[in-house]
Motif scaffolding. Structure first.
Motif, PDB file in Angstrom:
ATOM      1  N   ASP A 175       0.848  -1.183   0.000  1.00 35.39           N
ATOM      2  CA  ASP A 175       0.000   0.000   0.000  1.00 35.39           C
ATOM      3  C   ASP A 175       0.888   1.238   0.000  1.00 35.39           C
ATOM      4  N   GLU A 176       0.949   1.906  -1.133  1.00 33.14           N
ATOM      5  CA  GLU A 176       1.775   3.105  -1.299  1.00 33.14           C
ATOM      6  C   GLU A 176       3.220   2.875  -0.833  1.00 33.14           C
ATOM      7  N   PRO A 177       3.930   1.911  -1.444  1.00 34.71           N
ATOM      8  CA  PRO A 177       5.302   1.632  -1.004  1.00 34.71           C
ATOM      9  C   PRO A 177       6.277   2.765  -1.253  1.00 34.71           C
ATOM     10  N   THR A 178       5.921   3.715  -2.138  1.00 31.26           N
ATOM     11  CA  THR A 178       6.827   4.832  -2.425  1.00 31.26           C
ATOM     12  C   THR A 178       6.607   6.022  -1.493  1.00 31.26           C
ATOM     13  N   ASN A 179       5.706   5.860  -0.523  1.00 36.72           N
ATOM     14  CA  ASN A 179       5.467   6.915   0.459  1.00 36.72           C
ATOM     15  C   ASN A 179       6.780   7.327   1.124  1.00 36.72           C
ATOM     16  N   HIS A 180       7.032   8.621   1.224  1.00 34.59           N
ATOM     17  CA  HIS A 180       8.204   9.190   1.910  1.00 34.59           C
ATOM     18  C   HIS A 180       9.508   9.037   1.124  1.00 34.59           C
ATOM     19  N   LEU A 181       9.490   8.316   0.003  1.00 37.55           N
ATOM     20  CA  LEU A 181      10.735   8.093  -0.723  1.00 37.55           C
ATOM     21  C   LEU A 181      10.999   9.221  -1.705  1.00 37.55           C
ATOM     22  N   ASP A 182      12.280   9.593  -1.856  1.00 42.54           N
ATOM     23  CA  ASP A 182      12.630  10.536  -2.903  1.00 42.54           C
ATOM     24  C   ASP A 182      12.532   9.821  -4.251  1.00 42.54           C
ATOM     25  N   ILE A 183      12.597  10.577  -5.344  1.00 40.64           N
ATOM     26  CA  ILE A 183      12.326  10.004  -6.654  1.00 40.64           C
ATOM     27  C   ILE A 183      13.306   8.897  -7.002  1.00 40.64           C
ATOM     28  N   ARG A 184      14.568   9.047  -6.606  1.00 45.39           N
ATOM     29  CA  ARG A 184      15.562   8.005  -6.906  1.00 45.39           C
ATOM     30  C   ARG A 184      15.171   6.691  -6.261  1.00 45.39           C
ATOM     31  N   HIS A 185      14.786   6.743  -4.993  1.00 43.40           N
ATOM     32  CA  HIS A 185      14.446   5.509  -4.289  1.00 43.40           C
ATOM     33  C   HIS A 185      13.066   4.990  -4.697  1.00 43.40           C
ATOM     34  N   GLN A 186      12.168   5.871  -5.129  1.00 44.12           N
ATOM     35  CA  GLN A 186      10.902   5.406  -5.685  1.00 44.12           C
ATOM     36  C   GLN A 186      11.165   4.526  -6.910  1.00 44.12           C
ATOM     37  N   ILE A 187      11.981   5.032  -7.818  1.00 45.63           N
ATOM     38  CA  ILE A 187      12.275   4.294  -9.040  1.00 45.63           C
ATOM     39  C   ILE A 187      12.995   2.988  -8.725  1.00 45.63           C
ATOM     40  N   ALA A 188      13.962   3.048  -7.790  1.00 41.71           N
ATOM     41  CA  ALA A 188      14.723   1.844  -7.441  1.00 41.71           C
ATOM     42  C   ALA A 188      13.820   0.773  -6.847  1.00 41.71           C
ATOM     43  N   LEU A 189      12.909   1.186  -5.949  1.00 42.23           N
ATOM     44  CA  LEU A 189      12.021   0.211  -5.311  1.00 42.23           C
ATOM     45  C   LEU A 189      11.062  -0.400  -6.324  1.00 42.23           C
ATOM     46  N   LEU A 190      10.463   0.432  -7.168  1.00 41.63           N
ATOM     47  CA  LEU A 190       9.506  -0.095  -8.140  1.00 41.63           C
ATOM     48  C   LEU A 190      10.198  -0.972  -9.188  1.00 41.63           C
ATOM     49  N   ALA A 191      11.416  -0.620  -9.577  1.00 44.08           N
ATOM     50  CA  ALA A 191      12.161  -1.470 -10.502  1.00 44.08           C
ATOM     51  C   ALA A 191      12.460  -2.816  -9.853  1.00 44.08           C
ATOM     52  N   LEU A 192      12.768  -2.795  -8.574  1.00 43.37           N
ATOM     53  CA  LEU A 192      13.018  -4.041  -7.843  1.00 43.37           C
ATOM     54  C   LEU A 192      11.764  -4.904  -7.813  1.00 43.37           C
ATOM     55  N   LEU A 193      10.619  -4.300  -7.509  1.00 44.02           N
ATOM     56  CA  LEU A 193       9.368  -5.054  -7.478  1.00 44.02           C
ATOM     57  C   LEU A 193       9.063  -5.649  -8.850  1.00 44.02           C
ATOM     58  N   ARG A 194       9.288  -4.861  -9.888  1.00 40.44           N
ATOM     59  CA  ARG A 194       9.021  -5.329 -11.251  1.00 40.44           C
ATOM     60  C   ARG A 194       9.865  -6.538 -11.601  1.00 40.44           C
ATOM     61  N   ASP A 195      11.088  -6.574 -11.107  1.00 42.89           N
ATOM     62  CA  ASP A 195      12.027  -7.613 -11.510  1.00 42.89           C
ATOM     63  C   ASP A 195      12.041  -8.825 -10.588  1.00 42.89           C
ATOM     64  N   THR A 196      11.262  -8.816  -9.506  1.00 45.72           N
ATOM     65  CA  THR A 196      11.277  -9.951  -8.574  1.00 45.72           C
ATOM     66  C   THR A 196      10.616 -11.190  -9.148  1.00 45.72           C
ATOM     67  N   ARG A 197       9.719 -11.002 -10.138  1.00 38.55           N
ATOM     68  CA  ARG A 197       8.914 -12.083 -10.695  1.00 38.55           C
ATOM     69  C   ARG A 197       7.978 -12.678  -9.655  1.00 38.55           C
TER      70      ARG A 197
END
Length: 294
Positions: A175-197
């Motif tokens: 639920d809103e995992p990018t909350n409080h994250l700066d844009i760099r860490h938002q992108i890094a976290l979402l890219a990680l989620l995308r690639d976990t399979r």
């Protein structure tokens, strides 16, 4: 962050929300939501505030019992599983985290291993290795011995994401995992989620980030599913106007081709160019007593 289709994944992890309805104190929060999340895919839930997104996730992690309907994992109703069994299959990351005790970061991440530990057994070397890997993937290994109460909101958010990864479940709900994250860490976290399979059901407010990371997007409005499909079909100027109440021009991202919404600051400006396919959409389905996305 370029968008590519998630590869097929073998093994368990198919999630299905089957006719979920939630009524609390006479208020209807969710109405007959049916949504399939295939194994290995990332499905985003988007919608205005109060549209039922977090309510749907709370039904999945059993923090809230639906008035009607069920949540199925590989065809099994999650309500039939014990809490430990559910925790071994679904990891949840909520929007806000209340932390009263100043555990260290490594202790907090290690809590993700609890469902896999019999009795009160302490984490073993394999568990600690899993936690170290999760912290490294979130870039927080240098915080391992820091107390969580002394962290910034963004750092704490990454700790909770690492805890969810350390749980090693086939399904992640966030639920809103990018909350409080700066844009760099938002992108890094979402890219990680995308690639976990893994199978991921995620609530996001940033529609452009949702387009970049999600295989499909489900749009909720007033507790009803009003549109669902690939980002190019769902994230349209008409959806922005009718669901979110904003004027937007939709253009393809120059690198990935995924739709990107350029918002107008003029609330009464509903003029939308039609030169790009994303800007001339099939209108979202109208709310009905039952809606399905599969």
């Amino acid at each position: 962050m370029s968008r590519r289709p998630s590869p097929p994944r073998t093994g368990p992890g198919s999630l299905a929300l089957d006719g979920l309805s939630v009524t609390v104190d006479g208020a209807r929060l969710l109405r007959q939501l049916t949504l399939d999340v295939p194994a290995g895919q990332t499905v985003g839930l988007v919608g205005p505030n109060g549209s039922g997104k977090s309510t749907a996730l709370r039904c999945v992690n059993r923090a809230l019992r639906p008035t009607a309907g069920s949540v199925l994992l590989d065809g099994t109703d999650l309500a039939e599983l014990t809490p430990r069994q559910r925790a071994r299959t679904v990891a949840a990351m909520s929007q806000e985290h209340v932390v009263d005790l100043d555990f260290s970061v490594e202790e907090t991440v290690a809590l993700g291993r609890s469902p896999h530990l019999p009795g009160n057994r302490a984490p073993g070397e394999e568990d600690r290795a899993i936690c170290r890997e999760a912290m490294a993937r979130l870039g927080i290994e240098h915080l391992a011995h820091r107390g969580v109460l002394g962290l910034s909101g963004g750092e704490r958010q990454r700790v909770m994401a690492a805890r969810a990864l350390a749980q090693r479940t086939p399904v992640l709900i966030l639920d809103e995992p990018t909350n409080h994250l700066d844009i760099r860490h938002q992108i890094a976290l979402l890219a990680l989620l995308r690639d976990t399979r893994l199978t991921v059901l995620v609530v996001l407010h940033d529609l452009n980030l949702a387009a970049a990371v999600c295989d499909r997007i489900a749009v909720l409005h007033d507790g009803v599913l009003v549109a669902c499909g690939p980002p190019v079909e769902v994230l349209t100027a008409r959806t922005a106007r009718t669901v979110f109440g904003v004027a937007a021009t939709v253009v393809p991202h120059p690198l990935s081709g995924v739709p990107q919404l350029l918002y107008s600051l003029e609330p009464d400006d509903h003029t939308t160019p039609r030169s790009h396919p994303c800007a001339d959409p099939v209108p979202p389905q109208q709310p009905s007593s039952s809606s399905r996305c599969s």
